[in-house]
Design a protein around this motif. Structure first.
Motif, PDB file in Angstrom:
ATOM      1  N   THR A   1      25.685 -20.826  88.559  1.00 55.24           N
ATOM      2  CA  THR A   1      25.696 -21.589  89.817  1.00 55.24           C
ATOM      3  C   THR A   1      25.589 -23.093  89.561  1.00 55.24           C
ATOM      4  O   THR A   1      25.925 -23.901  90.432  1.00 55.24           O
ATOM      5  N   LYS A   2      25.121 -23.467  88.367  1.00 56.54           N
ATOM      6  CA  LYS A   2      24.996 -24.883  88.028  1.00 56.54           C
ATOM      7  C   LYS A   2      26.196 -25.427  87.255  1.00 56.54           C
ATOM      8  O   LYS A   2      26.241 -26.614  86.935  1.00 56.54           O
ATOM      9  N   VAL A   3      27.149 -24.561  86.950  1.00 50.64           N
ATOM     10  CA  VAL A   3      28.327 -24.969  86.173  1.00 50.64           C
ATOM     11  C   VAL A   3      29.493 -25.221  87.132  1.00 50.64           C
ATOM     12  O   VAL A   3      29.915 -24.312  87.852  1.00 50.64           O
ATOM     13  N   ASP A   4      29.997 -26.447  87.136  1.00 52.73           N
ATOM     14  CA  ASP A   4      31.019 -26.836  88.110  1.00 52.73           C
ATOM     15  C   ASP A   4      32.412 -26.362  87.733  1.00 52.73           C
ATOM     16  O   ASP A   4      33.207 -26.009  88.611  1.00 52.73           O
ATOM     17  N   ARG A   5      32.740 -26.393  86.424  1.00 57.38           N
ATOM     18  CA  ARG A   5      34.066 -25.933  85.997  1.00 57.38           C
ATOM     19  C   ARG A   5      33.951 -25.229  84.659  1.00 57.38           C
ATOM     20  O   ARG A   5      33.180 -25.656  83.782  1.00 57.38           O
ATOM     21  N   VAL A   6      34.748 -24.185  84.500  1.00 58.33           N
ATOM     22  CA  VAL A   6      34.822 -23.456  83.238  1.00 58.33           C
ATOM     23  C   VAL A   6      36.257 -23.504  82.736  1.00 58.33           C
ATOM     24  O   VAL A   6      37.192 -23.120  83.453  1.00 58.33           O
ATOM     25  N   ILE A   7      36.435 -24.000  81.522  1.00 59.05           N
ATOM     26  CA  ILE A   7      37.744 -24.017  80.878  1.00 59.05           C
ATOM     27  C   ILE A   7      37.812 -22.811  79.949  1.00 59.05           C
ATOM     28  O   ILE A   7      36.933 -22.618  79.102  1.00 59.05           O
ATOM     29  N   LEU A   8      38.832 -21.985  80.114  1.00 61.22           N
ATOM     30  CA  LEU A   8      39.075 -20.828  79.238  1.00 61.22           C
ATOM     31  C   LEU A   8      40.307 -21.109  78.400  1.00 61.22           C
ATOM     32  O   LEU A   8      41.249 -21.746  78.875  1.00 61.22           O
ATOM     33  N   VAL A   9      40.322 -20.627  77.144  1.00 61.24           N
ATOM     34  CA  VAL A   9      41.402 -20.991  76.231  1.00 61.24           C
ATOM     35  C   VAL A   9      42.638 -20.099  76.375  1.00 61.24           C
ATOM     36  O   VAL A   9      43.647 -20.328  75.708  1.00 61.24           O
ATOM     37  N   SER A  10      42.558 -19.079  77.233  1.00 63.37           N
ATOM     38  CA  SER A  10      43.718 -18.208  77.441  1.00 63.37           C
ATOM     39  C   SER A  10      43.553 -17.451  78.754  1.00 63.37           C
ATOM     40  O   SER A  10      42.450 -17.376  79.313  1.00 63.37           O
ATOM     41  N   LYS A  11      44.635 -16.869  79.228  1.00 65.59           N
ATOM     42  CA  LYS A  11      44.587 -16.083  80.461  1.00 65.59           C
ATOM     43  C   LYS A  11      43.717 -14.846  80.298  1.00 65.59           C
ATOM     44  O   LYS A  11      43.018 -14.438  81.232  1.00 65.59           O
ATOM     45  N   ILE A  12      43.767 -14.227  79.108  1.00 67.65           N
ATOM     46  CA  ILE A  12      42.954 -13.022  78.909  1.00 67.65           C
ATOM     47  C   ILE A  12      41.472 -13.367  78.955  1.00 67.65           C
ATOM     48  O   ILE A  12      40.659 -12.585  79.465  1.00 67.65           O
ATOM     49  N   MET A  13      41.086 -14.558  78.458  1.00 69.60           N
ATOM     50  CA  MET A  13      39.676 -14.938  78.524  1.00 69.60           C
ATOM     51  C   MET A  13      39.272 -15.276  79.962  1.00 69.60           C
ATOM     52  O   MET A  13      38.135 -15.021  80.368  1.00 69.60           O
ATOM     53  N   GLN A  14      40.188 -15.832  80.731  1.00 74.65           N
ATOM     54  CA  GLN A  14      39.906 -16.067  82.145  1.00 74.65           C
ATOM     55  C   GLN A  14      39.667 -14.739  82.860  1.00 74.65           C
ATOM     56  O   GLN A  14      38.712 -14.599  83.641  1.00 74.65           O
ATOM     57  N   LYS A  15      40.515 -13.752  82.580  1.00 76.28           N
ATOM     58  CA  LYS A  15      40.353 -12.430  83.204  1.00 76.28           C
ATOM     59  C   LYS A  15      39.026 -11.795  82.791  1.00 76.28           C
ATOM     60  O   LYS A  15      38.295 -11.251  83.635  1.00 76.28           O
ATOM     61  N   ARG A  16      38.713 -11.859  81.499  1.00 74.59           N
ATOM     62  CA  ARG A  16      37.459 -11.282  81.020  1.00 74.59           C
ATOM     63  C   ARG A  16      36.258 -11.953  81.684  1.00 74.59           C
ATOM     64  O   ARG A  16      35.288 -11.292  82.064  1.00 74.59           O
ATOM     65  N   PHE A  17      36.322 -13.272  81.814  1.00 76.21           N
ATOM     66  CA  PHE A  17      35.215 -14.016  82.424  1.00 76.21           C
ATOM     67  C   PHE A  17      35.041 -13.648  83.893  1.00 76.21           C
ATOM     68  O   PHE A  17      33.926 -13.357  84.353  1.00 76.21           O
ATOM     69  N   LEU A  18      36.135 -13.638  84.645  1.00 79.94           N
ATOM     70  CA  LEU A  18      36.047 -13.351  86.081  1.00 79.94           C
ATOM     71  C   LEU A  18      35.717 -11.883  86.343  1.00 79.94           C
ATOM     72  O   LEU A  18      35.073 -11.559  87.346  1.00 79.94           O
ATOM     73  N   ASP A  19      36.137 -10.992  85.465  1.00 80.34           N
ATOM     74  CA  ASP A  19      35.745  -9.579  85.594  1.00 80.34           C
ATOM     75  C   ASP A  19      34.235  -9.430  85.416  1.00 80.34           C
ATOM     76  O   ASP A  19      33.587  -8.610  86.076  1.00 80.34           O
ATOM     77  N   LYS A  20      33.694 -10.221  84.507  1.00 80.16           N
ATOM     78  CA  LYS A  20      32.255 -10.152  84.205  1.00 80.16           C
ATOM     79  C   LYS A  20      31.423 -10.869  85.265  1.00 80.16           C
ATOM     80  O   LYS A  20      30.305 -10.448  85.587  1.00 80.16           O
ATOM     81  N   PHE A  21      31.990 -11.957  85.818  1.00 77.09           N
ATOM     82  CA  PHE A  21      31.278 -12.749  86.819  1.00 77.09           C
ATOM     83  C   PHE A  21      32.156 -12.903  88.074  1.00 77.09           C
ATOM     84  O   PHE A  21      32.697 -13.987  88.332  1.00 77.09           O
TER      85      PHE A  21
END
Length: 327
Positions: free
Chosen positions: A102-122
């Motif tokens: 909730t304190k992190v304003d932006r998250v940069i992911l190095v690939s689409k698969i990492m974006q998917k993994r991150f959003l699936d988890k959170f």
């Protein structure tokens, strides 16, 4: 704009750091060193918190290269600046659960698969607050050598750790070599701290297979650009990757890529260059060496051009700075 940088590891970050420094006022967090015979850990933690909070209070934006312990600690403190982090891979399964997102304003992911993994988890973290920006590849440094010729070398550049599946690759190579005896497998990269059994198992395996003259471990590679010149086919046999910098550097250098189907591999190479089973890898290697020289040259040029299109003109550097300036 004032930017505080927290980077526990500068791997993959040097060029980004230099570019940010050109455009903004930057201060880099330096881990405090305490040389006392007692109370070292307690005093270190007190100094660490004091220095981190002071630096974040100074900054407009605090940028965390790697979403690791630095980010965990920062999200425990009172928030004084915007927070941006770049999450690579291993942090997702080690530190991410104890970050206060909730304190992190932006998250940069190095690939689409990492974006998917991150959003699936959170799933409660807004997709709009994430950005996919690939790692930076210096296509001016990694290029095709003049008069590139076949060397009968397959290559891998990685640490000697289980996730890279080098053990399995050596077994597959032993079968390929029966069809093409002049091949060698060149492995660049050293041991990882705390991981001793896997390198030992690799050495024992090549001994059992009688491949000591054909599987060459070269340790840490100081100049990957020169190393890639000797490699015909670069193989990524991992079961997990986020981006795989060495794969992209290899393609930029004119190496032909063959990639095990780790999730997200299709984001980076054509389907024809992906395999799932060892017999598919074997056939793709043999097909490459039996193909016409002009076809092989065209393949090298095509992959090189693909890398230039994706990574030329400092695209990723500019995109990261744009995120920092817009947060």
């Amino acid at each position: 704009m004032k930017v505080a940088i927290f980077a526990s590891n500068m791997n993959f970050f040097e060029e980004i750091y230099k570019e940010i420094c050109k455009k903004h006022e930057v201060r880099l967090f330096v881990e405090p060193v305490v040389n006392l015979p007692f109370g070292r850990s307690r005093i270190h933690n007190i100094l660490r918190k004091k220095q981190m909070t002071k630096l974040m209070a100074w900054a407009d934006v605090s940028f965390f290269e790697w979403a690791d312990q630095n980010l965990v600690d920062a999200t425990k403190y009172n928030k004084h600046s915007k927070i941006v982090t770049r999450l690579h891979s291993y942090e997702l399964t080690t530190y991410a659960d104890i970050v206060d997102w909730t304190k992190v304003d932006r998250v940069i992911l190095v690939s689409k698969i990492m974006q998917k993994r991150f959003l699936d988890k959170f799933p409660n973290y807004s997709n709009a607050r994430t950005s996919v920006i690939n790692n930076v590849i210096n296509v001016d440094k990694f290029n095709i050598p003049e008069n590139k010729t076949l060397n009968n070398n397959l290559g891998v550049l990685s640490s000697l750790v289980p996730v890279k599946r080098l053990y399995d690759l050596i077994l597959a190579f032993s079968e390929i070599k029966k069809e093409k005896p002049d091949l060698k497998l060149i492995i660049g990269g050293g041991e990882q701290i705390g991981e001793k059994r896997y390198p030992m198992a690799l050495m024992e395996l090549i001994d059992k297979l009688n491949l000591k003259e054909s599987v060459i471990f070269e340790g840490h590679i100081d100049d990957p650009h020169e190393w890639f010149k000797r490699i015909d086919i670069y193989i990524s046999n991992s079961y997990w990757e986020s981006f795989c910098v060495s794969l992209h550097e290899a393609m930029s250098s004119g190496c032909y890529p063959l990639v095990h189907w780790w999730s997200g591999a299709e984001e980076f190479v054509p389907k024809e260059n992906i395999y799932l089973h060892n017999h598919e890898l074997k056939q793709k290697v043999l097909d490459y060496y039996s193909s016409d020289e002009n076809i092989r040259k065209d393949e090298s040029d095509n992959f090189r051009n693909l890398m230039v299109d994706r990574f030329g003109e400092k695209k990723q550097l500019n995109e990261i700075i744009k995120v920092l300036e817009s947060v």
